[in-house]
Design a protein around this motif. Structure first.
Motif, PDB file in Angstrom:
ATOM      1  N   PRO A  72       0.704  -0.830   0.074  1.00  0.00           N
ATOM      2  CA  PRO A  72       0.049  -0.095  -0.282  1.00  0.00           C
ATOM      3  C   PRO A  72       0.615   1.144  -0.296  1.00  0.00           C
ATOM      4  CG  PRO A  72      -1.128  -1.684   2.050  1.00  0.00           C
ATOM      5  CD  PRO A  72       0.352  -2.021   0.820  1.00  0.00           C
ATOM      6  N   ASP A  73       0.471   2.388  -0.401  1.00  0.00           N
ATOM      7  CA  ASP A  73       0.882   3.522  -1.146  1.00  0.00           C
ATOM      8  C   ASP A  73       1.740   4.412   0.768  1.00  0.00           C
ATOM      9  OD1 ASP A  73       1.229   3.424  -3.185  1.00  0.00           O
ATOM     10  OD2 ASP A  73      -0.243   4.814  -3.356  1.00  0.00           O
ATOM     11  N   GLU A  74       0.305   4.013   1.899  1.00  0.00           N
ATOM     12  CA  GLU A  74       0.597   4.100   2.843  1.00  0.00           C
ATOM     13  C   GLU A  74       2.189   4.118   3.716  1.00  0.00           C
ATOM     14  OE1 GLU A  74      -2.863   2.109   3.212  1.00  0.00           O
ATOM     15  OE2 GLU A  74      -1.538   3.845   1.756  1.00  0.00           O
ATOM     16  N   GLU A  75       1.947   2.203   3.333  1.00  0.00           N
ATOM     17  CA  GLU A  75       3.234   1.647   3.635  1.00  0.00           C
ATOM     18  C   GLU A  75       4.325   1.450   3.059  1.00  0.00           C
ATOM     19  OE1 GLU A  75       5.521  -1.645   5.791  1.00  0.00           O
ATOM     20  OE2 GLU A  75       4.096  -0.415   6.477  1.00  0.00           O
ATOM     21  N   ARG A  76       4.714   2.236   1.951  1.00  0.00           N
ATOM     22  CA  ARG A  76       5.616   2.168   0.669  1.00  0.00           C
ATOM     23  C   ARG A  76       6.422   3.828   1.051  1.00  0.00           C
ATOM     24  NH1 ARG A  76       6.996   3.772  -5.181  1.00  0.00           N
ATOM     25  NH2 ARG A  76       4.331   4.005  -5.081  1.00  0.00           N
ATOM     26  N   VAL A  77       5.068   5.052   2.535  1.00  0.00           N
ATOM     27  CA  VAL A  77       5.485   6.159   2.377  1.00  0.00           C
ATOM     28  C   VAL A  77       6.490   6.140   4.272  1.00  0.00           C
ATOM     29  CG1 VAL A  77       4.749   8.622   3.510  1.00  0.00           C
ATOM     30  CG2 VAL A  77       3.816   7.709   1.113  1.00  0.00           C
ATOM     31  N   LYS A  78       5.557   5.109   4.589  1.00  0.00           N
ATOM     32  CA  LYS A  78       6.639   5.040   5.901  1.00  0.00           C
ATOM     33  C   LYS A  78       8.014   4.689   6.020  1.00  0.00           C
ATOM     34  CE  LYS A  78       5.779   1.244   8.458  1.00  0.00           C
ATOM     35  NZ  LYS A  78       4.378   0.703   9.124  1.00  0.00           N
ATOM     36  N   VAL A  79       8.098   3.839   4.852  1.00  0.00           N
ATOM     37  CA  VAL A  79       9.665   2.769   5.053  1.00  0.00           C
ATOM     38  C   VAL A  79       9.992   3.855   3.768  1.00  0.00           C
ATOM     39  CG1 VAL A  79      10.816   1.193   3.835  1.00  0.00           C
ATOM     40  CG2 VAL A  79       8.900   0.564   4.681  1.00  0.00           C
ATOM     41  N   GLN A  80      10.392   4.866   3.470  1.00  0.00           N
ATOM     42  CA  GLN A  80      10.830   5.346   2.499  1.00  0.00           C
ATOM     43  C   GLN A  80      11.108   6.378   3.731  1.00  0.00           C
ATOM     44  OE1 GLN A  80       7.939   7.733  -0.126  1.00  0.00           O
ATOM     45  NE2 GLN A  80       8.256   5.395  -2.049  1.00  0.00           N
ATOM     46  N   ASN A  81      10.106   7.061   4.225  1.00  0.00           N
ATOM     47  CA  ASN A  81      10.693   7.975   5.787  1.00  0.00           C
ATOM     48  C   ASN A  81      12.032   7.321   6.654  1.00  0.00           C
ATOM     49  OD1 ASN A  81       9.232  10.279   3.982  1.00  0.00           O
ATOM     50  ND2 ASN A  81       7.410   9.676   5.656  1.00  0.00           N
ATOM     51  N   LYS A  82      11.573   6.471   6.579  1.00  0.00           N
ATOM     52  CA  LYS A  82      12.057   5.453   7.767  1.00  0.00           C
ATOM     53  C   LYS A  82      13.471   5.444   7.006  1.00  0.00           C
ATOM     54  CE  LYS A  82      13.286   2.109  10.892  1.00  0.00           C
ATOM     55  NZ  LYS A  82      13.696   2.571  11.953  1.00  0.00           N
ATOM     56  N   LEU A  83      14.164   5.103   5.666  1.00  0.00           N
ATOM     57  CA  LEU A  83      15.363   5.650   5.576  1.00  0.00           C
ATOM     58  C   LEU A  83      16.073   6.420   5.595  1.00  0.00           C
ATOM     59  CD1 LEU A  83      14.568   2.421   2.666  1.00  0.00           C
ATOM     60  CD2 LEU A  83      15.943   2.501   4.228  1.00  0.00           C
ATOM     61  N   LYS A  84      14.784   7.177   4.738  1.00  0.00           N
ATOM     62  CA  LYS A  84      15.159   9.080   4.414  1.00  0.00           C
ATOM     63  C   LYS A  84      15.665   9.804   5.467  1.00  0.00           C
ATOM     64  CE  LYS A  84      12.158  10.270   0.903  1.00  0.00           C
ATOM     65  NZ  LYS A  84      11.534  10.725   0.092  1.00  0.00           N
ATOM     66  N   GLU A  85      15.580   9.270   6.926  1.00  0.00           N
ATOM     67  CA  GLU A  85      15.825   9.768   7.909  1.00  0.00           C
ATOM     68  C   GLU A  85      17.105   8.967   8.554  1.00  0.00           C
ATOM     69  OE1 GLU A  85      14.293  10.141  12.436  1.00  0.00           O
ATOM     70  OE2 GLU A  85      12.726   9.001  11.326  1.00  0.00           O
ATOM     71  N   HIS A  86      17.764   7.636   8.468  1.00  0.00           N
ATOM     72  CA  HIS A  86      18.571   7.806   8.353  1.00  0.00           C
ATOM     73  C   HIS A  86      19.681   7.040   7.063  1.00  0.00           C
ATOM     74  CE1 HIS A  86      21.563   3.790   8.877  1.00  0.00           C
ATOM     75  NE2 HIS A  86      21.445   3.764   9.963  1.00  0.00           N
ATOM     76  N   LEU A  87      19.344   8.415   6.073  1.00  0.00           N
ATOM     77  CA  LEU A  87      20.596   8.272   5.461  1.00  0.00           C
ATOM     78  C   LEU A  87      20.670  10.137   5.211  1.00  0.00           C
ATOM     79  CD1 LEU A  87      19.329   6.552   2.238  1.00  0.00           C
ATOM     80  CD2 LEU A  87      21.814   6.463   3.170  1.00  0.00           C
ATOM     81  N   GLU A  88      20.018  10.607   6.194  1.00  0.00           N
ATOM     82  CA  GLU A  88      20.130  11.944   7.019  1.00  0.00           C
ATOM     83  C   GLU A  88      19.421  13.202   5.731  1.00  0.00           C
ATOM     84  OE1 GLU A  88      23.715  13.332   8.275  1.00  0.00           O
ATOM     85  OE2 GLU A  88      23.494  11.883   9.954  1.00  0.00           O
ATOM     86  N   LEU A  89      18.445  12.880   4.664  1.00  0.00           N
ATOM     87  CA  LEU A  89      18.394  13.613   3.822  1.00  0.00           C
ATOM     88  C   LEU A  89      16.822  14.265   3.644  1.00  0.00           C
ATOM     89  CD1 LEU A  89      18.661  10.626   1.272  1.00  0.00           C
ATOM     90  CD2 LEU A  89      19.985  12.379   1.754  1.00  0.00           C
ATOM     91  N   LYS A  90      16.187  14.060   5.532  1.00  0.00           N
ATOM     92  CA  LYS A  90      14.550  14.548   5.730  1.00  0.00           C
ATOM     93  C   LYS A  90      15.287  16.255   5.986  1.00  0.00           C
ATOM     94  CE  LYS A  90      11.106  12.962   6.847  1.00  0.00           C
ATOM     95  NZ  LYS A  90       9.976  12.508   6.985  1.00  0.00           N
TER      96      LYS A  90
END
Length: 309
Positions: A291-309
């Motif tokens: 689902p889109d909401e799950e994909r966005v949740k995972v995207q945000n977690k990875l972006k945070e870890h990569l310090e891209l947010k």
């Protein structure tokens, strides 16, 4: 008699220094041999890729500044006359400041847009359609993060790598038999053949592909831990031969040295991420739909870890 004692002391010290010098020279020569062979193996597996990324970084990645980076691991079953599919797709993000790694397994049946092919199909088809480049671009678009590096591994040869590091230790939570090997619940020490069978089983696991992914991550982490151990130095020649035969990557030798220098401690803190979805049959084919909401949740977690947010 007393006048001769200093001479004996000087002679003893001289012998000690000579022995020490010989030992140091031997260690230096051994160290040079390791360095030379590491460089040779790194060049053998180095396979640069020229592509236009789907997701760009704000600025070029600088490992010397200890910036977080990402790697796509592709486990490919390649047979003669067949390019094969990437049945294993794992994204690893590494952050040296938090000294941590995040590891996301993408189910091979995940329904996505195959970037550059104009189709929507299973994500593991990206490798069959366009190799590493299409796989990287497809994963980038799916996760909305830059994929800095790739490591492609021949799964048939993976057992050679496990054997080269002296086997791996895993914690098994399911009693099962695969390819004639029985895996009991508990801590297991696996050789190469056993590790390959252990990481491939999914039909007898109610968790399906997720159970298989978990076992794959255990084996990969086991190899990382063994490879980083000082005892692996005595087996380095076998390790390098196994890697040279079965691995391709766009990570250069200089980049490998920077990663070892600046990022090594991150391996001690590894978080495994699961992306939730459900099965669906579309046009007669079974897919894993996220689902889109799950994909966005995972995207945000990875972006945070990569310090891209």
């Amino acid at each position: 008699m007393g006048r001769h004692k200093p001479k004996k002391k000087r002679k003893g010290l001289k012998i000690f220094l000579i022995v020490l010098l010989v030992l140091v020279a031997g260690i230096v020569a051994y160290g040079y041999s390791i360095y030379h062979n590491l460089s040779k193996a790194a060049n053998a597996v180095h396979s640069p890729i020229d592509r236009t990324p789907e997701v760009n970084r704000p600025s070029d990645l600088e490992l010397s500044k200890k910036e977080p980076f990402s790697v796509l691991m592709l486990g490919v079953d390649e047979r003669e006359g067949d390019k094969g599919r990437s049945d294993t797709m794992i994204v690893i993000t590494v952050n040296p400041k938090s000294q941590s790694m995040e590891m996301l397994s993408i189910p091979r049946d995940t329904r996505v847009e195959i970037v550059g092919n104009g189709t929507v199909e299973k994500i593991n088809h990206a490798y069959a359609r366009g190799g590493v480049e299409m796989s990287m671009n497809t994963v980038e678009k799916f996760l909305d993060i830059p994929i800095d590096y790739y490591v492609k591994m021949n799964m048939e040869g993976f057992q050679e790598i496990v054997d080269a590091v002296g086997g791996v230790t895993v914690k098994n939570d399911l009693d099962f038999t695969q390819d004639g090997h029985h895996f009991a619940v508990g801590e297991l020490n696996l050789d190469g053949k056993e590790a390959l069978s252990y990481s491939r089983m999914r039909k007898n696991d109610a968790r399906g592909d997720f159970g298989r992914q978990m076992r794959q991550r255990q084996v990969i982490q086991g190899v990382i831990n063994k490879g980083a151990n000082i005892s692996a130095l005595w087996k380095y020649d076998d390790v390098l031969k196994a890697l040279s035969k079965n691995v391709e990557t766009n990570i250069s030798f200089d980049e490998m040295k920077s990663i070892q220098k600046n990022y090594a401690d991150a391996r001690h803190n590894l978080e495994q991420i699961q992306i939730e979805g459900s099965g669906a049959t579309i046009d007669g084919l079974w897919y894993y739909v996220v689902p889109d909401e799950e994909r966005v949740k995972v995207q945000n977690k990875l972006k945070e870890h990569l310090e891209l947010k």
